[in-house]
Design a protein around this motif. Structure first.
Motif, PDB file in Angstrom:
ATOM      1  N   ILE A 105       0.860  -1.181   0.000  1.00 42.35           N
ATOM      2  CA  ILE A 105       0.000   0.000   0.000  1.00 42.35           C
ATOM      3  C   ILE A 105       0.901   1.236   0.000  1.00 42.35           C
ATOM      4  O   ILE A 105       1.914   1.280   0.691  1.00 42.35           O
ATOM      5  CB  ILE A 105      -0.930  -0.016   1.235  1.00 42.35           C
ATOM      6  CG1 ILE A 105      -1.874  -1.224   1.154  1.00 42.35           C
ATOM      7  CG2 ILE A 105      -1.705   1.278   1.347  1.00 42.35           C
ATOM      8  CD1 ILE A 105      -2.709  -1.455   2.402  1.00 42.35           C
ATOM      9  N   GLN A 106       0.519   2.232  -0.766  1.00 40.86           N
ATOM     10  CA  GLN A 106       1.332   3.436  -0.890  1.00 40.86           C
ATOM     11  C   GLN A 106       1.416   4.195   0.428  1.00 40.86           C
ATOM     12  O   GLN A 106       0.428   4.348   1.128  1.00 40.86           O
ATOM     13  CB  GLN A 106       0.739   4.353  -1.962  1.00 40.86           C
ATOM     14  CG  GLN A 106       0.733   3.715  -3.343  1.00 40.86           C
ATOM     15  CD  GLN A 106       0.048   4.601  -4.357  1.00 40.86           C
ATOM     16  OE1 GLN A 106       0.604   5.628  -4.735  1.00 40.86           O
ATOM     17  NE2 GLN A 106      -1.145   4.221  -4.757  1.00 40.86           N
ATOM     18  N   LEU A 127       2.461   8.996  -1.959  1.00 37.01           N
ATOM     19  CA  LEU A 127       1.268   9.674  -2.462  1.00 37.01           C
ATOM     20  C   LEU A 127       1.535  11.152  -2.727  1.00 37.01           C
ATOM     21  O   LEU A 127       1.128  11.685  -3.755  1.00 37.01           O
ATOM     22  CB  LEU A 127       0.109   9.509  -1.474  1.00 37.01           C
ATOM     23  CG  LEU A 127      -0.448   8.096  -1.353  1.00 37.01           C
ATOM     24  CD1 LEU A 127      -1.386   7.992  -0.157  1.00 37.01           C
ATOM     25  CD2 LEU A 127      -1.151   7.671  -2.629  1.00 37.01           C
ATOM     26  N   GLU A 173      -8.022   9.101  -3.555  1.00 36.85           N
ATOM     27  CA  GLU A 173      -6.941   8.295  -4.110  1.00 36.85           C
ATOM     28  C   GLU A 173      -7.478   6.910  -4.412  1.00 36.85           C
ATOM     29  O   GLU A 173      -8.364   6.413  -3.719  1.00 36.85           O
ATOM     30  CB  GLU A 173      -5.779   8.208  -3.119  1.00 36.85           C
ATOM     31  CG  GLU A 173      -4.490   7.736  -3.721  1.00 36.85           C
ATOM     32  CD  GLU A 173      -3.975   8.614  -4.857  1.00 36.85           C
ATOM     33  OE1 GLU A 173      -3.750   8.069  -5.946  1.00 36.85           O
ATOM     34  OE2 GLU A 173      -3.797   9.836  -4.664  1.00 36.85           O
ATOM     35  N   ASP A 186      -6.162   2.910  -5.078  1.00 42.74           N
ATOM     36  CA  ASP A 186      -5.039   2.010  -4.856  1.00 42.74           C
ATOM     37  C   ASP A 186      -5.532   0.597  -5.151  1.00 42.74           C
ATOM     38  O   ASP A 186      -6.722   0.392  -5.394  1.00 42.74           O
ATOM     39  CB  ASP A 186      -4.537   2.135  -3.414  1.00 42.74           C
ATOM     40  CG  ASP A 186      -3.053   1.802  -3.266  1.00 42.74           C
ATOM     41  OD1 ASP A 186      -2.523   1.018  -4.082  1.00 42.74           O
ATOM     42  OD2 ASP A 186      -2.424   2.312  -2.327  1.00 42.74           O
ATOM     43  N   SER A 187      -4.628  -0.351  -5.086  1.00 41.77           N
ATOM     44  CA  SER A 187      -5.007  -1.727  -5.403  1.00 41.77           C
ATOM     45  C   SER A 187      -6.009  -2.284  -4.394  1.00 41.77           C
ATOM     46  O   SER A 187      -6.802  -3.154  -4.731  1.00 41.77           O
ATOM     47  CB  SER A 187      -3.765  -2.616  -5.437  1.00 41.77           C
ATOM     48  OG  SER A 187      -3.116  -2.579  -4.170  1.00 41.77           O
ATOM     49  N   ASP A 229     -10.586   2.361  -3.140  1.00 41.36           N
ATOM     50  CA  ASP A 229     -10.736   3.697  -3.719  1.00 41.36           C
ATOM     51  C   ASP A 229     -11.390   4.566  -2.649  1.00 41.36           C
ATOM     52  O   ASP A 229     -12.368   4.161  -2.020  1.00 41.36           O
ATOM     53  CB  ASP A 229     -11.636   3.678  -4.958  1.00 41.36           C
ATOM     54  CG  ASP A 229     -11.050   2.858  -6.100  1.00 41.36           C
ATOM     55  OD1 ASP A 229      -9.839   2.601  -6.103  1.00 41.36           O
ATOM     56  OD2 ASP A 229     -11.834   2.464  -6.985  1.00 41.36           O
TER      57      ASP A 229
END
Length: 172
Positions: free
Chosen positions: A77-78, A83, A108, A110-111, A114
């Protein structure tokens, strides 16, 4: 003119928000509102208003973000630093998706999930208007669902405290 106090309160999800179509089927959806403290806040452009609000996080919330980053990096995870370094128009860790005279939508993707956050101003509520912060999250997998389960109580507290701090500071 509807009355609105300077006390942050949970409210119904605003049907007029730009993120309203995302409410159905969400894993988290909430909204908090507060009266704007000054005529100046009523007239601010939405990017400035959102920067003041999102920049008003208490110190303990910033510390939680450092802890979050140390944990989530292991799951792909970012982190906040990643970010903030992404290209495009941003407010801190959030990408700006839409801006109008009385609303800004940030978030944002992300995998694992959302996330969207709407900062919606109502110039006709209370003495100087009001602002409602609505959040919506859609999870894509078990990592996203576990993440939301863990951060939900902190999310609610951070949103409420950030709104209260921004009001105390006059959104200045």
């Amino acid at each position: 003119m509807q009355e609105m106090s300077n006390v942050v309160r949970a409210v119904a999800l605003p049907p007029g928000a730009g993120i309203a179509p995302l409410y159905p089927g969400s894993n988290l959806a909430d909204a908090y509102a507060v009266g704007l403290p000054t005529a100046q806040a009523r007239q601010m452009d939405m990017q400035s208003l959102a920067r003041q609000l999102l920049g008003s996080q208490p110190g303990w919330a910033r510390s939680l973000m450092v802890l979050r980053d140390a944990i989530v990096a292991r799951f792909g995870i970012q982190t906040a630093r990643q970010l903030e370094a992404k290209p495009g128009k941003r407010i801190g860790i959030f990408r700006i998706y839409a801006v109008s005279d009385d609303e800004i939508v940030v978030g944002e993707d992300d995998s694992h999930l959302d996330f969207r956050l709407s900062v919606l101003r109502n110039r006709d509520a209370g003495r100087h208007g009001s602002v409602t912060v609505a959040s919506v999250v859609h999870c894509h997998n078990w990592v996203g669902r576990a993440y939301i389960l863990l951060i939900r109580p902190f999310h609610k507290l951070i949103v409420r405290r950030s709104l209260a701090r921004a009001v105390r500071q006059g959104f200045a």
